[in-house]
Scaffold this active site. Structure first.
Site, mmCIF file in Angstrom:
data_model
loop_
_atom_site.group_PDB
_atom_site.id
_atom_site.type_symbol
_atom_site.label_atom_id
_atom_site.label_comp_id
_atom_site.label_asym_id
_atom_site.label_seq_id
_atom_site.Cartn_x
_atom_site.Cartn_y
_atom_site.Cartn_z
ATOM 1 N N HIS A 207 38.475 24.013 35.766
ATOM 2 C CA HIS A 207 39.825 24.459 36.190
ATOM 3 C C HIS A 207 40.482 25.097 34.962
ATOM 4 O O HIS A 207 39.923 25.998 34.360
ATOM 5 C CB HIS A 207 40.560 23.231 36.745
ATOM 6 C CG HIS A 207 41.800 23.508 37.556
ATOM 7 N ND1 HIS A 207 42.165 24.737 38.006
ATOM 8 C CD2 HIS A 207 42.779 22.653 38.014
ATOM 9 C CE1 HIS A 207 43.300 24.651 38.693
ATOM 10 N NE2 HIS A 207 43.700 23.390 38.703
ATOM 11 N N ARG B 13 45.317 38.563 38.713
ATOM 12 C CA ARG B 13 45.924 38.063 37.479
ATOM 13 C C ARG B 13 45.086 38.509 36.281
ATOM 14 O O ARG B 13 45.612 38.805 35.211
ATOM 15 C CB ARG B 13 46.052 36.535 37.537
ATOM 16 C CG ARG B 13 46.926 36.054 38.694
ATOM 17 C CD ARG B 13 46.859 34.556 38.888
ATOM 18 N NE ARG B 13 45.510 34.087 39.177
ATOM 19 C CZ ARG B 13 45.135 32.815 39.217
ATOM 20 N NH1 ARG B 13 46.015 31.861 38.985
ATOM 21 N NH2 ARG B 13 43.888 32.481 39.498
HETATM 22 N N1 CMX Z 1 28.555 30.812 36.103
HETATM 23 C C1 CMX Z 1 27.455 30.132 36.484
HETATM 24 N N2 CMX Z 1 27.320 29.516 37.669
HETATM 25 C C2 CMX Z 1 28.350 29.625 38.514
HETATM 26 C C3 CMX Z 1 29.516 30.350 38.223
HETATM 27 C C4 CMX Z 1 29.609 30.941 36.940
HETATM 28 N N3 CMX Z 1 30.695 31.586 36.530
HETATM 29 N N4 CMX Z 1 30.345 30.286 39.285
HETATM 30 C C5 CMX Z 1 29.727 29.536 40.215
HETATM 31 N N5 CMX Z 1 28.523 29.131 39.750
HETATM 32 C C6 CMX Z 1 27.565 28.234 40.399
HETATM 33 C C7 CMX Z 1 28.238 26.891 40.657
HETATM 34 O O1 CMX Z 1 28.190 26.085 39.461
HETATM 35 C C8 CMX Z 1 27.408 26.343 41.791
HETATM 36 O O2 CMX Z 1 26.186 25.858 41.250
HETATM 37 P P1 CMX Z 1 25.527 24.480 41.798
HETATM 38 O O3 CMX Z 1 25.415 24.652 43.258
HETATM 39 O O4 CMX Z 1 24.231 24.403 41.069
HETATM 40 O O5 CMX Z 1 26.508 23.411 41.425
HETATM 41 C C9 CMX Z 1 27.101 27.605 42.600
HETATM 42 O O6 CMX Z 1 27.248 28.712 41.686
HETATM 43 C C10 CMX Z 1 28.000 27.820 43.785
HETATM 44 O O7 CMX Z 1 29.331 27.833 43.337
HETATM 45 P P2 CMX Z 1 30.457 28.648 44.135
HETATM 46 O O8 CMX Z 1 30.464 28.146 45.552
HETATM 47 O O9 CMX Z 1 30.281 30.110 43.920
HETATM 48 O O10 CMX Z 1 31.757 28.215 43.348
HETATM 49 P P3 CMX Z 1 32.572 26.848 43.458
HETATM 50 O O11 CMX Z 1 33.624 27.042 44.481
HETATM 51 O O12 CMX Z 1 31.680 25.664 43.610
HETATM 52 O O13 CMX Z 1 33.209 26.732 42.001
HETATM 53 C C11 CMX Z 1 34.296 27.515 40.049
HETATM 54 C C12 CMX Z 1 34.239 27.590 41.573
HETATM 55 C C13 CMX Z 1 35.538 28.259 39.567
HETATM 56 C C14 CMX Z 1 34.431 26.042 39.641
HETATM 57 C C15 CMX Z 1 33.006 28.155 39.471
HETATM 58 O O14 CMX Z 1 32.948 29.516 39.830
HETATM 59 C C16 CMX Z 1 32.906 28.005 37.966
HETATM 60 O O15 CMX Z 1 32.456 26.951 37.489
HETATM 61 N N6 CMX Z 1 33.321 29.067 37.171
HETATM 62 C C17 CMX Z 1 33.340 28.983 35.739
HETATM 63 C C18 CMX Z 1 34.492 28.105 35.264
HETATM 64 C C19 CMX Z 1 35.838 28.797 35.469
HETATM 65 O O16 CMX Z 1 36.023 29.940 35.139
HETATM 66 N N7 CMX Z 1 36.812 28.041 36.019
HETATM 67 C C20 CMX Z 1 38.199 28.525 36.161
HETATM 68 C C21 CMX Z 1 38.603 28.805 37.599
HETATM 69 C C22 CMX Z 1 40.055 29.227 37.673
HETATM 70 C C23 CMX Z 1 40.970 28.075 37.354
HETATM 71 O O17 CMX Z 1 41.045 27.124 38.147
HETATM 72 O O18 CMX Z 1 41.574 28.073 36.286
#
Ligand code: CMX
Length: 425
Positions: free
Chosen positions: A263, A318
């Site tokens: 997050h 954003r």
């Molecule tokens: N890099 C690598 N893998 C990623 C990824 C990324 N940027 N985004 C998603 N994935 C992976 C997930 O870890 C998940 O893997 P597993 O199934 O092995 O656990 C898979 O892809 C499916 O995920 P998703 O359905 O596309 O995304 P989620 O809704 O589960 O998660 C988020 C969303 C933001 C947590 C994820 O994209 C992420 O971890 N991003 C990087 C961290 C980040 O930037 N967070 C900030 C978000 C904004 C905020 O809240 O501030």
């Protein structure tokens, strides 16, 4: 126009009637179904929360009270708070009244400084912020009035009082944490007669000779304020607040969720990733080098921070706003340029990974590089800035929930054996 409190007092009776009538007439209508995949998948997409402050359509991004964030990004955060609470932007007189009110409430009780000074000097700034918020709980007007027998229909008023006190003091507390935790010298007292972001910049004590850092802070504090209510920080605040815990408890709980790397903490992780990249390739990497590094990150089982989103399926507007700011004020800065180059390259790499639903940058992908440019190089602090802003949204949501008299949150959980029995039917 009316002050914030007067405006809320005007609109709340109508909103209560509207919701009462909606539930009475259509209470039994089905609006969402839940699959087993959703149950085990972070409840993604289940429509089970109401949020009237903002919405996030996957193909548009943040819309605050019908206004796309791109159209209101230049507004002051205190204008956004008024908008979040009431659905309207304040006119000049209402804004001035709100600013004067916040200024009158901004003095931080001295025991907060004693508590912060007593903390270990390697405490994470988010722990310091949440500790400061919690220790101020004894100031809660809501708790005091509740204990005196306050009637339910004025819960919102006492919650607004807590919100204004908290919002008025957060920049002071957050700036003091910056100065204490990173040995920047004495705490700087607030200035009179300046807006909320400008005052925060003043108390941080970073040089801002031409006002550009203040412009960045206004943008930063406006962009992070709200993102509907299903995200971890907002949902947690709302759940805790629904138990009639006051805002000090509820906001510190929500911000503890913001401190997670998936997050809000992603903003500090993101800048580390960018700096690591520049270090590894001795300066600005080429597109091919960036592709390789992103691939290596994925192969190591790490996420590429700042990319992906639970709801969005486009580049976060954003992020667009930060990118435009960077192009205007940080051109030629190698760290910012890497952020812009990563945006050109990384989505294509992430698109190759089938499980990733959103390959595009989110709000955290670029903000750190801009802060770094203006001399705020302490990554551990970045989530505190996010928190000061997010407090606006979660507080507005709590005020509305209290005004509408929403009950304590209590969804039903089920054991896996029950789910298996459903699956077998
Ligand atoms: N890099 C690598 N893998 C990623 C990824 C990324 N940027 N985004 C998603 N994935 C992976 C997930 O870890 C998940 O893997 P597993 O199934 O092995 O656990 C898979 O892809 C499916 O995920 P998703 O359905 O596309 O995304 P989620 O809704 O589960 O998660 C988020 C969303 C933001 C947590 C994820 O994209 C992420 O971890 N991003 C990087 C961290 C980040 O930037 N967070 C900030 C978000 C904004 C905020 O809240 O501030």
């Amino acid at each position: 126009m009316a002050t914030l409190k007067e405006k809320l007092a005007q609109i709340i009776p109508g909103l209560r009637e509207e919701i009462k009538a909606l539930v009475k007439e259509h209470g039994a209508k089905v609006i969402s179904e839940v699959t087993i995949e959703q149950l085990y998948g972070g409840q993604r997409g289940i429509k089970c929360l109401v949020c009237d402050t903002s919405e996030v359509p996957p193909d548009k991004g943040l819309i605050i009270r019908e206004k796309p964030i791109g159209e209101i990004k230049d507004k002051l955060p205190e204008e956004i708070f008024y908008l979040l609470c009431t659905g309207e932007l304040p006119d000049a007189a209402a804004l001035k009244a709100l600013q004067t009110d916040l200024e009158a409430r901004q003095e931080v009780p001295t025991y907060v400084w004693d508590v912060l000074k007593a903390m270990p000097n390697d405490s994470h700034p988010m722990v310091m912020l949440n500790t400061a918020i919690l220790v101020m709980e004894k100031e809660s007007i809501f708790r005091k009035k509740y204990n005196e027998g306050m009637k339910k229909d004025v819960y919102w008023d006492a919650t607004l009082e807590d919100a204004l006190n908290l919002i008025a003091r957060l920049p002071n507390v957050a700036a003091a944490i910056y100065r204490m935790r990173f040995n920047k010298g004495n705490i700087i007292p607030p200035k009179k007669g300046v807006d909320w972001s400008a005052n925060y910049v003043h108390m941080l004590g970073l040089p801002d000779p031409n006002g550009e850092f203040t412009k960045l802070m206004q943008l930063y504090l406006t962009l992070h304020s709200d993102h509907e209510s299903g995200n971890v920080s907002a949902a947690t605040t709302a759940t805790v607040s629904s138990a009639l815990s006051d805002l000090y408890y509820a906001v510190s709980a929500g911000l503890s969720g913001l401190a997670g790397p998936l997050h809000g903490l992603a903003n500090q992780e993101c800048l580390s990733w960018i700096l690591e990249t520049n270090k590894k390739f001795n300066g600005k990497p080429t597109p091919d080098q960036l592709k390789t590094y992103a691939q290596e990150t994925l192969n190591a089982g790490r996420v590429v921070p700042g990319y992906g989103h639970a709801v969005l399926r486009i580049t976060d507007p954003r992020f667009d706003a930060f990118l435009a700011f960077g192009k205007k004020y940080c051109a030629g800065d190698p760290v910012f340029e890497t952020v812009a180059n990563v945006f050109d390259v990384v989505p294509e790499v992430l698109k190759q990974v089938q499980k990733i639903k959103d390959p595009w940058p989110n709000v955290d992908a670029g903000s750190g590089a801009l802060l770094y440019h203006f001399g705020m190089k302490e990554f551990d602090y970045y989530t505190v800035l996010f928190s000061v802003s997010r407090a606006l949204g979660v507080a507005a949501q709590a005020i509305i929930a209290r005004a509408m008299g929403y009950p304590i949150v209590r969804p039903k959980s089920v054991p896996t054996k029950w789910v298996k029995a459903q699956a077998a039917k």
